[in-house]
Enzyme design. Structure first.
Site, PDB file in Angstrom:
ATOM      1  N   GLY A   5      -6.245   5.607  -0.658  1.00 28.06           N
ATOM      2  CA  GLY A   5      -7.338   6.246   0.070  1.00 28.06           C
ATOM      3  C   GLY A   5      -7.679   7.613  -0.498  1.00 28.06           C
TER       4      GLY A   5
ATOM      5  N   GLY B  69      10.890   3.251 -11.524  1.00 27.10           N
ATOM      6  CA  GLY B  69       9.908   3.370 -10.449  1.00 27.10           C
ATOM      7  C   GLY B  69       8.962   2.184 -10.372  1.00 27.10           C
TER       8      GLY B  69
ATOM      9  CE  LYS C  12      -0.581  -8.251  -4.482  1.00 30.27           C
ATOM     10  NZ  LYS C  12       0.161  -7.708  -5.630  1.00 30.27           N
TER      11      LYS C  12
END
Lengths: 376, 376
Positions: free
Chosen positions: A15, A221, A239
């Site tokens: 966002g 990560g 999905k």
């Protein structure tokens, strides 16, 4: 100049990036004849809205301040009422969001953009759809709850866009929608839709141990803080469900075959993360190794795929031909192969980065711009 | 139910297939809330239009009759005025097309669909754009003439669709348009956009002689009747120009570097086809062979590509990494690699069949359906 009012839910990574894109694309969008008017933004606790949503918007300096606050992990609660915005919290925020949807949905239209990862937005999305608002989703939850919620969302399919729910900004949903509307018959869709699992499967193919690859991916990560969130397959399953429903299948997550790469007794409720990484994972190496060898003897490689055809909608490890787009996949790219009447012998292949805030937000922004003909 | 009036220019392979798709998708499109109203069809000589274009359409039985006639290489001239349609020929046909564009463009809107391969439509397309008509192109000519014509066509970019001008139904234009509108910066686009040349280059890579591969491709019907129409690169150049202009480059065919795979003295005006196939082609084998060996020594393979970046817009043979999507291409598939801010390390790849009437017509149909929000 077309004006598209926007209310954004969720200003975490995606966002926030979307707000940055909107601000930096001002002159590009002006050339396209479009002005994106951000009338409200909210996080899980608070909502900021323009003082008068019908005529005003949150200014770019304020939007950049919101981005700044969110990037330092601060909440929108730190913003106060001012001439620039009104603030609402908790139940007041939800009420106000629905108010904004009602007012703008019935007048100029509103693009309600959900970049959160929350289940809590399902109810709100459903409400604003009733008001005639457009809905743009990066959040998979509203599309993967009950069939009833789904049917409501897609009832006015032109008002809904959700490219970034599958493969981030990769043009997967847009391309499938084109095929469907042209009357092409889609026989089979198979793809690797998790960058993490794609990376893991191609590394173990190179002879590395599963446990080592997962630990390395975590250090880099590439995985969620608890890699079991990736290895369980639930994100890929959502999905796959979104694609299957787009193809007309009336199913729920409960009906799907979802292969977890760890057994139930290594689950987060049973085994601590550290124990899983140190002791659990290595116990899985042999099983994966054996499957790789079997696949290799068949001239195949293993991929963790989503597979949808006439009878199946499942996610899990499958053998795929070494020489297919899927089989050649390396690193963390996503890939989808679509087999249809038009793409029968060789599939239509869409491949590229399927994660990342920049790419995901770009997909959301393209969706918003693509809605422009529905706005006055 | 939205009604989209359609006037179709060109009912050869692609146009005929489009009519068949439209008729066979009636119930699918009804579910999407759209009705495609074919008010007129024309070939190079004649035009059939509904008796009253504002309220009537050409019925499905008549459309199927048109398909039947065109598949037996008959002309629309064989159709007579009847209660089902009016007929026009030559200059009358052109005048009537412009009339229809004027009447419907200003009232309900009109999707003007050009599935011809003619340069003659450029002027007509330009006229109907003025009337506010939508334009859907499979024909590359209107997009590859002067910049002035191009600027006029794209002035109302939402009213123009042309997916099938590049890579048939492959979602190339739609995907690039999404990237552009999301503010992504496109650094480089490189692709193999000729099934014929893709096939030829991958076969010579396998050790076959260029002359043998071209002759074999001709026998298999993979090439134009005169293979020099493929080998000259002009068709790929038009596709490259369309992509380059989409990316904002203000250039013409004249400014482009276009590599022909045969020298000028073997051109169609100088050398007869038979002589070219028997004597000319084998003279090219050695040169191609040497280039393949040089590429191979660099760990690369040769592809006939279109390449667009900041400084170049060219088509011709290039060395590409063996391990790239382009380098792995086999057979007659098209492939496009897009490098951008979002797809920097690994490109966004779109691959699949890039030719065929079925696929090309499906791309046109998806374009028409995607225009629906512009119709009342």
């Amino acid at each position: 100049m077309k004006k598209i009012p926007i209310l954004l839910m969720g200003c975490g990574g995606v966002g926030r990036q979307l707000l940055l894109h909107i601000v930096s694309c001002r002159s590009l969008h002006a050339k396209l004849g479009v002005r994106l008017r951000v009338v409200g933004v909210c996080d899980s606790k608070s909502l900021l809205v323009a003082p008068d949503i019908s005529t005003e918007e949150l200014g770019d300096p304020l939007l950049l301040e919101v981005c700044q606050a969110k990037s330092s992990a601060s909440s929108l609660q730190t913003f106060n009422d001012s001439g620039l915005c009104q603030t609402f919290t908790s139940a007041d925020a939800t009420r106000k969001i629905v108010d904004v949807g009602g007012l703008l949905g019935r007048s100029t239209g509103l693009a309600f953009v959900d970049c959160s990862a929350s289940s809590n937005t399902v109810g709100i999305v459903s409400r604003v759809v009733d008001f005639g608002c457009c809905v743009v989703l990066a959040n998979k939850k509203p599309l993967t709850s009950s069939m009833e919620d789904y049917d409501k969302l897609v009832a006015r399919s032109r008002h809904l866009r959700h490219e970034s729910t599958v493969g981030a900004g990769l043009p997967i949903i847009a391309s499938l929608t084109r095929l469907i509307s042209s009357g092409d018959t889609i026989y089979r869709v198979i793809g690797s839709l998790s960058g993490t699992l794609g990376y893991v499967m191609s590394e173990v193919e190179n002879g590395k141990l599963f446990s080592e690859v997962v630990n390395a991916a975590k250090s880099l990560g590439y995985t969620e803080p608890d890699p079991r969130d990736d290895l369980g397959g639930m994100d890929v399953a959502r999905k796959a469900l979104i694609l299957a429903r787009l193809l007309g299948r009336r199913i729920n997550l409960d009906n799907m075959k979802i292969e977890s790469l760890y057994p139930p007794y290594m689950g987060p409720d049973v085994m601590a993360l550290e124990e899983f990484l140190k002791t659990g994972l290595p116990m899985l190496d042999k099983g994966i190794q054996e499957r790789i060898e079997t696949a290799s003897a068949n001239g195949n490689v293993l991929r963790y795929v989503c597979l949808i055809d006439d009878t199946r909608c499942e996610v899990g490890i499958q053998e795929v031909p070494k020489n297919s787009a899927l089989g050649r996949l390396r690193g963390s790219d996503n890939v989808l192969e679509i087999y249809s009447r038009c793409y029968k012998e060789q599939p239509l292949v869409i491949q590229g980065a399927g994660a990342g805030n920049d790419t995901t937000a770009a997909g959301v922004l393209a969706d918003i711009i693509d809605l422009q003909d529905l706005f006055p």
